[in-house]
Write a protein that holds these residues in place. Structure first.
Motif, PDB file in Angstrom:
ATOM      1  N   ALA A   1     -55.758  14.989  21.207  1.00 15.13           N
ATOM      2  CA  ALA A   1     -55.275  15.577  22.461  1.00 15.13           C
ATOM      3  C   ALA A   1     -55.841  16.977  22.636  1.00 15.13           C
ATOM      4  O   ALA A   1     -56.249  17.358  23.742  1.00 15.13           O
ATOM      5  CB  ALA A   1     -53.749  15.608  22.476  1.00 15.13           C
ATOM      6  N   ASP A   2     -55.895  17.740  21.548  1.00 14.48           N
ATOM      7  CA  ASP A   2     -56.471  19.085  21.610  1.00 14.48           C
ATOM      8  C   ASP A   2     -57.953  19.030  21.955  1.00 14.48           C
ATOM      9  O   ASP A   2     -58.441  19.818  22.762  1.00 14.48           O
ATOM     10  CB  ASP A   2     -56.266  19.827  20.284  1.00 14.48           C
ATOM     11  CG  ASP A   2     -54.828  20.218  20.035  1.00 14.48           C
ATOM     12  OD1 ASP A   2     -54.013  20.187  20.987  1.00 14.48           O
ATOM     13  OD2 ASP A   2     -54.507  20.546  18.873  1.00 14.48           O
ATOM     14  N   TRP A   3     -58.679  18.087  21.349  1.00 15.25           N
ATOM     15  CA  TRP A   3     -60.110  17.954  21.621  1.00 15.25           C
ATOM     16  C   TRP A   3     -60.339  17.617  23.092  1.00 15.25           C
ATOM     17  O   TRP A   3     -61.197  18.201  23.753  1.00 15.25           O
ATOM     18  CB  TRP A   3     -60.724  16.877  20.728  1.00 15.25           C
ATOM     19  CG  TRP A   3     -62.197  16.781  20.864  1.00 15.25           C
ATOM     20  CD1 TRP A   3     -63.139  17.447  20.125  1.00 15.25           C
ATOM     21  CD2 TRP A   3     -62.932  15.976  21.812  1.00 15.25           C
ATOM     22  NE1 TRP A   3     -64.395  17.112  20.559  1.00 15.25           N
ATOM     23  CE2 TRP A   3     -64.302  16.217  21.591  1.00 15.25           C
ATOM     24  CE3 TRP A   3     -62.565  15.091  22.812  1.00 15.25           C
ATOM     25  CZ2 TRP A   3     -65.298  15.587  22.325  1.00 15.25           C
ATOM     26  CZ3 TRP A   3     -63.554  14.477  23.554  1.00 15.25           C
ATOM     27  CH2 TRP A   3     -64.900  14.719  23.310  1.00 15.25           C
TER      28      TRP A   3
ATOM     29  N   GLN B   1     -50.709  13.765  13.385  1.00 13.12           N
ATOM     30  CA  GLN B   1     -51.653  14.885  13.327  1.00 13.12           C
ATOM     31  C   GLN B   1     -53.006  14.498  13.920  1.00 13.12           C
ATOM     32  O   GLN B   1     -53.660  15.306  14.582  1.00 13.12           O
ATOM     33  CB  GLN B   1     -51.806  15.383  11.892  1.00 13.12           C
ATOM     34  CG  GLN B   1     -50.543  16.021  11.349  1.00 13.12           C
ATOM     35  CD  GLN B   1     -49.964  17.074  12.277  1.00 13.12           C
ATOM     36  OE1 GLN B   1     -50.657  17.998  12.697  1.00 13.12           O
ATOM     37  NE2 GLN B   1     -48.701  16.934  12.624  1.00 13.12           N
ATOM     38  N   GLU B   2     -53.424  13.256  13.707  1.00 12.56           N
ATOM     39  CA  GLU B   2     -54.669  12.772  14.302  1.00 12.56           C
ATOM     40  C   GLU B   2     -54.560  12.712  15.822  1.00 12.56           C
ATOM     41  O   GLU B   2     -55.506  13.068  16.531  1.00 12.56           O
ATOM     42  CB  GLU B   2     -55.016  11.388  13.744  1.00 12.56           C
ATOM     43  CG  GLU B   2     -55.344  11.389  12.269  1.00 12.56           C
ATOM     44  CD  GLU B   2     -55.528   9.993  11.701  1.00 12.56           C
ATOM     45  OE1 GLU B   2     -55.536   9.017  12.490  1.00 12.56           O
ATOM     46  OE2 GLU B   2     -55.657   9.871  10.474  1.00 12.56           O
ATOM     47  N   GLU B   3     -53.416  12.261  16.310  1.00 15.31           N
ATOM     48  CA  GLU B   3     -53.211  12.171  17.757  1.00 15.31           C
ATOM     49  C   GLU B   3     -53.185  13.559  18.387  1.00 15.31           C
ATOM     50  O   GLU B   3     -53.758  13.770  19.470  1.00 15.31           O
ATOM     51  CB  GLU B   3     -51.910  11.419  18.077  1.00 15.31           C
ATOM     52  CG  GLU B   3     -51.842  10.001  17.541  1.00 15.31           C
ATOM     53  CD  GLU B   3     -52.930   9.090  18.069  1.00 15.31           C
ATOM     54  OE1 GLU B   3     -53.566   9.391  19.089  1.00 15.31           O
ATOM     55  OE2 GLU B   3     -53.146   8.033  17.453  1.00 15.31           O
ATOM     56  N   ILE B   4     -52.553  14.505  17.724  1.00 18.53           N
ATOM     57  CA  ILE B   4     -52.526  15.881  18.221  1.00 18.53           C
ATOM     58  C   ILE B   4     -53.930  16.458  18.252  1.00 18.53           C
ATOM     59  O   ILE B   4     -54.325  17.111  19.225  1.00 18.53           O
ATOM     60  CB  ILE B   4     -51.575  16.747  17.368  1.00 18.53           C
ATOM     61  CG1 ILE B   4     -50.130  16.322  17.605  1.00 18.53           C
ATOM     62  CG2 ILE B   4     -51.765  18.234  17.673  1.00 18.53           C
ATOM     63  CD1 ILE B   4     -49.123  16.933  16.649  1.00 18.53           C
ATOM     64  N   ALA B   5     -54.704  16.197  17.197  1.00 20.07           N
ATOM     65  CA  ALA B   5     -56.085  16.695  17.145  1.00 20.07           C
ATOM     66  C   ALA B   5     -56.918  16.116  18.290  1.00 20.07           C
ATOM     67  O   ALA B   5     -57.710  16.831  18.921  1.00 20.07           O
ATOM     68  CB  ALA B   5     -56.720  16.361  15.795  1.00 20.07           C
TER      69      ALA B   5
END
Length: 75
Positions: free
Chosen positions: A48-50, A42-46
């Motif tokens: 990537a989104d940022w 979830q941190e990695e997805i966040a």
């Protein structure tokens, strides 16, 4: 710009790896490991989104600096 693009690509590389780790851990019955990997995912997805949200503005700033003789584009 190359650094920004590389970071964006690397985040997706990490996302893919954590998805594989989660599947592997769950298949091996290591639910604790799978849960930790899910949290990190979830941190990695966040991130990537940022990065995706800021890539256009980074490119715009780079282009403006490249056009301004008083600024260095790579700053």
């Amino acid at each position: 710009m190359k650094g920004s693009i590389a970071c964006y690509a690397f985040e997706h590389f990490e996302i893919a790896n954590y998805k594989a780790l989660i599947q592997t851990a769950e298949s091996a019955g290591h639910t604790g490991v799978a849960q930790v990997c899910k949290e990190i995912l979830q941190e990695e997805i966040a991130m990537a989104d940022w990065l995706a949200d800021h890539l256009e503005s980074t490119a715009t700033q780079f282009l403006h600096r490249a056009d301004d003789d008083d600024q260095r584009a790579k700053r």
